[in-house]
Structures are given as C-alpha cells and as structure tokens.
Design a protein around this motif. Structure first.
Motif, PDB file in Angstrom:
ATOM      1  N   ILE A 103       0.553  -0.744   0.125  1.00 60.20           N
ATOM      2  CA  ILE A 103      -0.136  -0.005  -0.042  1.00 60.20           C
ATOM      3  C   ILE A 103       1.138   0.749  -0.097  1.00 60.20           C
ATOM      4  O   ILE A 103       1.734   1.037   1.138  1.00 60.20           O
ATOM      5  CB  ILE A 103      -0.894  -0.232   0.968  1.00 60.20           C
ATOM      6  CG1 ILE A 103      -2.055  -1.143   0.942  1.00 60.20           C
ATOM      7  CG2 ILE A 103      -1.669   1.333   1.592  1.00 60.20           C
ATOM      8  CD1 ILE A 103      -2.471  -1.399   2.994  1.00 60.20           C
ATOM      9  N   ALA A 104       0.349   2.217  -0.518  1.00 55.76           N
ATOM     10  CA  ALA A 104       1.407   3.499  -0.787  1.00 55.76           C
ATOM     11  C   ALA A 104       0.434   4.553  -0.833  1.00 55.76           C
ATOM     12  O   ALA A 104      -0.655   4.320  -1.323  1.00 55.76           O
ATOM     13  CB  ALA A 104       1.842   3.592  -2.215  1.00 55.76           C
ATOM     14  N   MET A 105       0.728   5.822   0.247  1.00 54.19           N
ATOM     15  CA  MET A 105      -0.775   6.146   0.935  1.00 54.19           C
ATOM     16  C   MET A 105      -0.184   7.603   0.221  1.00 54.19           C
ATOM     17  O   MET A 105       0.863   8.398   0.145  1.00 54.19           O
ATOM     18  CB  MET A 105      -0.199   6.875   2.352  1.00 54.19           C
ATOM     19  CG  MET A 105      -1.121   5.591   3.291  1.00 54.19           C
ATOM     20  SD  MET A 105      -3.107   5.529   2.551  1.00 54.19           S
ATOM     21  CE  MET A 105      -3.411   6.955   3.437  1.00 54.19           C
ATOM     22  N   PHE A 106      -1.243   8.403  -0.461  1.00 57.69           N
ATOM     23  CA  PHE A 106      -1.147  10.202  -1.012  1.00 57.69           C
ATOM     24  C   PHE A 106      -1.994  10.981  -0.280  1.00 57.69           C
ATOM     25  O   PHE A 106      -3.149   9.896  -0.647  1.00 57.69           O
ATOM     26  CB  PHE A 106      -1.477   9.996  -2.294  1.00 57.69           C
ATOM     27  CG  PHE A 106       0.333   9.177  -3.637  1.00 57.69           C
ATOM     28  CD1 PHE A 106       0.857   9.324  -3.322  1.00 57.69           C
ATOM     29  CD2 PHE A 106      -0.364   7.668  -3.335  1.00 57.69           C
ATOM     30  CE1 PHE A 106       2.330   9.081  -3.711  1.00 57.69           C
ATOM     31  CE2 PHE A 106       1.167   6.576  -3.732  1.00 57.69           C
ATOM     32  CZ  PHE A 106       2.155   7.025  -4.223  1.00 57.69           C
ATOM     33  N   LEU A 107      -1.432  11.472   0.777  1.00 53.42           N
ATOM     34  CA  LEU A 107      -2.557  12.553   0.696  1.00 53.42           C
ATOM     35  C   LEU A 107      -2.390  13.934   0.048  1.00 53.42           C
ATOM     36  O   LEU A 107      -1.352  14.958   0.911  1.00 53.42           O
ATOM     37  CB  LEU A 107      -2.199  12.415   2.619  1.00 53.42           C
ATOM     38  CG  LEU A 107      -2.318  10.707   2.984  1.00 53.42           C
ATOM     39  CD1 LEU A 107      -1.086  10.559   4.581  1.00 53.42           C
ATOM     40  CD2 LEU A 107      -3.526  10.491   3.566  1.00 53.42           C
ATOM     41  N   ASP A 108      -4.086  14.586   0.770  1.00 52.32           N
ATOM     42  CA  ASP A 108      -3.832  16.062   0.237  1.00 52.32           C
ATOM     43  C   ASP A 108      -3.525  17.025   1.269  1.00 52.32           C
ATOM     44  O   ASP A 108      -3.522  16.166   2.368  1.00 52.32           O
ATOM     45  CB  ASP A 108      -5.415  16.367  -0.421  1.00 52.32           C
ATOM     46  CG  ASP A 108      -5.999  17.664  -0.044  1.00 52.32           C
ATOM     47  OD1 ASP A 108      -4.471  18.133  -1.218  1.00 52.32           O
ATOM     48  OD2 ASP A 108      -6.676  17.583  -0.129  1.00 52.32           O
ATOM     49  N   TYR A 109      -4.095  17.595   1.725  1.00 50.00           N
ATOM     50  CA  TYR A 109      -2.935  18.283   2.627  1.00 50.00           C
ATOM     51  C   TYR A 109      -5.050  19.511   3.455  1.00 50.00           C
ATOM     52  O   TYR A 109      -5.740  18.835   4.851  1.00 50.00           O
ATOM     53  CB  TYR A 109      -2.136  19.777   2.870  1.00 50.00           C
ATOM     54  CG  TYR A 109      -1.903  20.148   4.381  1.00 50.00           C
ATOM     55  CD1 TYR A 109      -1.523  19.375   5.587  1.00 50.00           C
ATOM     56  CD2 TYR A 109      -2.491  21.332   4.778  1.00 50.00           C
ATOM     57  CE1 TYR A 109      -1.529  19.847   6.441  1.00 50.00           C
ATOM     58  CE2 TYR A 109      -2.103  21.821   6.323  1.00 50.00           C
ATOM     59  CZ  TYR A 109      -1.756  20.653   7.153  1.00 50.00           C
ATOM     60  OH  TYR A 109      -1.846  21.430   8.348  1.00 50.00           O
TER      61      TYR A 109
END
Ligand SMILES: O=P(O)(O)OC[C@H]1O[C@H](O[C@H]2O[C@H](CO)[C@@H](O)[C@H](O)[C@H]2O)[C@H](O)[C@@H](O)[C@@H]1O
Length: 363
Positions: A103-109
């Motif tokens: 799993i790779a996590m990509f998060l907006d702020y």
C-alpha cells in the motif's frame, strides 16, 4: 472606400449562447481597431462570467446530473453513497485488495489532514492527525500532495520520512533523514518541472496583491510555482470584482492559467503537470513500475485531487477516496466525510498492518 465597416453588435452570453443583435435593425459602424477592442471586451466578459459562475458553484462541482437533480436531496445523497461508499465501511475490501501488494499512501493537505479554516496561515494539523500520519508513514510509503508551497506545508506537517509534493505537484522532494534536513535548499529535490516560471509567478503574485488590496477579506498567497487568491472572507457582492481583477492580471500572462479550488482562484503555469502526473512520478520514484506490486490510496477533498483520482481510475490502480459531506462529481471510488474520518481510516490501516505482521501465515 473608408476604413469603416458595417457591423451589427452581437451580445455574447457567458456560455457561448448568442443574444439577438443589440441595436438591430440599425447597424453601427466600427473601425477594425474598434472591432478588435470590442471583441476583446466581450471575450473578457464571457470568461469572467464563467469564472464567477464557477466561484458560486464552489468546488468540486456539486452533482448536477439531470437524473438526480429532480430527486429529493436525501435520495441524491443515498444514491451518491451507494456509488461512493464510506472507505471506513469498505475497509475490509480495501485491505483485501492489497494482498501481495504494497500500500502506498497519497494525502492531500487542506480539507483532508486539516479542517478548512478562514485563515490559510492558520490551517494547522491537529496533534492526533500528525500521530496518525507519522504511524502510517512507518508502514507504508507516504506522500503529501498539496497546492501549497512545499516549505509551508512542511511547517504544518513537521514529519520527516515523507515525500512532499508542493505547488500542485510542481515541487517534489523525497524524505529527509531528519526534520532539520528538510529545508536544506535544493538537497533532496526530485523534480521541479516549472522552475522557469519562478520569476513570472513572483511578478504575478505582486501584481495580484496590489490589484486586490482594496477588496476587504481578499488574500493572495504565494505558493512558489503557483499563486492562490482567496475569497472565502470576501463579501459575495465583491466576487465579480475579484474575478475581474484576477483575469485582468492574467491577460498579460498567456503562459499562466486559472483553476479553482475551495473558495480560491489558483494561477499556475500552463504546463501539463498536476497532482495526477505527480502521483505517477512518485510511484515511479518509489520503484513501483509494475502495477501488480502496489496499491496506491489517494485521499483528497478538492478539484485538483480529481486529477489524481482520474489517473487511478484510468489505470485501474488502487483507490481514490474523496473527503466530502455532500455529493459531488468525482472520479474517486470511496468517500470519507471529514478529516476526523481520514484520521480514523489511517489509524485502522496501521492497526491492520500491525496485526498482519503478528499473525503467522498458515498454509
Ligand atoms: O491541495 P491542498 O492541500 O488542498 O491545497 C489547496 C489550497 O489549500 C489552501 O486553501 C484552502 O484551505 C484554506 C485553509 O483551510 C482555506 O482558508 C481556503 O479557503 C481553501 O481554499 C491553501 O491556502 C491554498 O493555497 C491551496 O492552494
């Protein structure tokens, strides 16, 4: 023969429709120069009306499907939630899909890790959210993708060990060894596809500060490779003025374009680069060229996050999760209502991972 031409003035409506001639049947006379100016004026008004409409509709676009608008609001909401179920309710399905993958996590702020607030300089990340992101990053490669300037978002998040993609992905930096390392100039910078635009963006920032200074509540933010003009605290009566002022500055910069976020007009280079491209870049930088090896999860709340959701959807890769309380048009698969649910989702991922590391594999 004179330099004058007989021209019937036609009023162009914001969405390209055409009203009957203004002065018909009496035609007015215009020189080619007058005509050119008139057309520029009309184009300006048309674009402005479009921006204003869009500002009013806010972001991302609320559902306006004719099949759903005739339904009562509660029905629209339940139909939307069927198509974009809560990522918390779908947690088991999400982790099951990650079997054999990283799993790779990509998060907006903004609006994802920190609640939306009136003053963009005070959009601090709550302590518990920081702990949740820190724990997630221990188990999964994690990146923050934001419209903000990279240094600014780092000053809010304060976590080393993460990838940071500022200015809508136009400023990407890899993890640093310690918190102190992070602001060491260009060290660790992976990609800056718009560096030639720096002087232009700076110039536009200054012009916009000057132009909008008489509008109470307007705020211009320099995000390094892009500029944000905030109207959250501007009286709605002045929205047309602010749109007009932004357009009048932008007209001098054909290499820049206007996009929109939550009560914000965003000015950025016309290069083909967005959060979606940044996500692809990061996957490659992380070494995940083979889609069978990775399950990317992207969580975001705004229009600019749609570029990333679309990349995932088009490539049949991982899941996009939209943070929203209200039904919106989206390419995301799942939804979460607000940042507190994002925190809950991140915590559950960490708990699940810890448990799966303890459980011996049988068979
Ligand atoms: O990509 P993001 O991390 O979501 O950044 C998009 C914009 O976020 C910020 O503005 C938004 O949040 C502010 C603080 O809550 C709010 O006041 C504003 O109305 C929102 O639009 C940031 O200030 C912008 O520069 C970013 O482009």
């Amino acid at each position: 023969m004179t330099n004058q031409q007989n021209v019937v003035v036609v009023d162009v409506k914001p969405h390209g429709g055409v009203k009957p001639p203004l002065s018909s049947p009496v035609a007015k006379s215009f020189s080619p120069q007058d005509l050119k100016l008139l057309l520029i004026k009309k184009r300006f008004e048309t674009e402005n009306a479009w921006v204003l409409d869009s500002m009013r509709a806010s972001s991302p676009t609320r559902i306006s499907n004719p099949t759903t608008t005739s339904l009562p609001e509660t029905d629209v909401k339940s139909s939307w939630i069927v198509h974009h179920p809560s990522a918390l309710n779908m947690f088991e399905q999400i982790v099951t899909a990650s079997k054999g993958k990283q799993i790779a996590m990509f998060l907006d702020y903004d609006g994802t890790l920190s609640p939306i607030v009136e003053d963009p300089d005070r959009a601090f990340m709550p302590r518990e959210m920081r702990a949740a992101v820190r724990d997630v990053a221990r188990f999964f490669p994690t990146a923050i993708l934001t419209g903000r300037c990279r240094d600014k978002v780092y000053s809010f998040v304060k976590l080393s060990g993460l990838y940071y993609a500022g200015s809508h992905g136009m400023d990407i930096k890899g993890p640093s060894k310690s918190c102190k390392d992070n602001n060491n100039g260009k060290q660790g910078v992976l990609f800056q596809p718009a560096s030639e635009f720096l002087p232009m963006i700076d110039e536009v920032y200054k012009a916009l500060v000057e132009k909008t200074k008489s509008i109470p509540g307007a705020k211009v933010e320099n995000n390094k490779f892009c500029v944000s003009v905030h109207y959250r605290c501007v009286d709605e009566k002045s929205w047309a003025t602010i749109a007009e002022q932004v357009r009048s500055v932008l007209n001098h910069y054909p290499k820049l374009k206007l996009t929109q976020g939550r009560k914000v007009l965003e000015i950025r280079p016309t290069i083909k680069w967005d959060k979606g491209r940044a996500l692809e870049f990061l996957l490659e930088a992380l070494g995940y060229n083979n889609p069978n090896d990775v399950l990317p999860i992207y969580i975001g709340d705004d229009r600019t996050d749609e570029d990333a959701f679309k990349v995932l959807r088009d490539r049949g890769l991982g899941f996009g999760i939209l943070v929203s309380k209200i039904p919106k048009e989206t390419n995301a698969s799942y939804s979460l209502q607000e940042p507190s649910e994002v925190k809950e989702f991140l915590r559950r991922l960490v708990e699940w991972k810890k448990l799966s590391l303890q459980t011996p594999i049988i068979g």
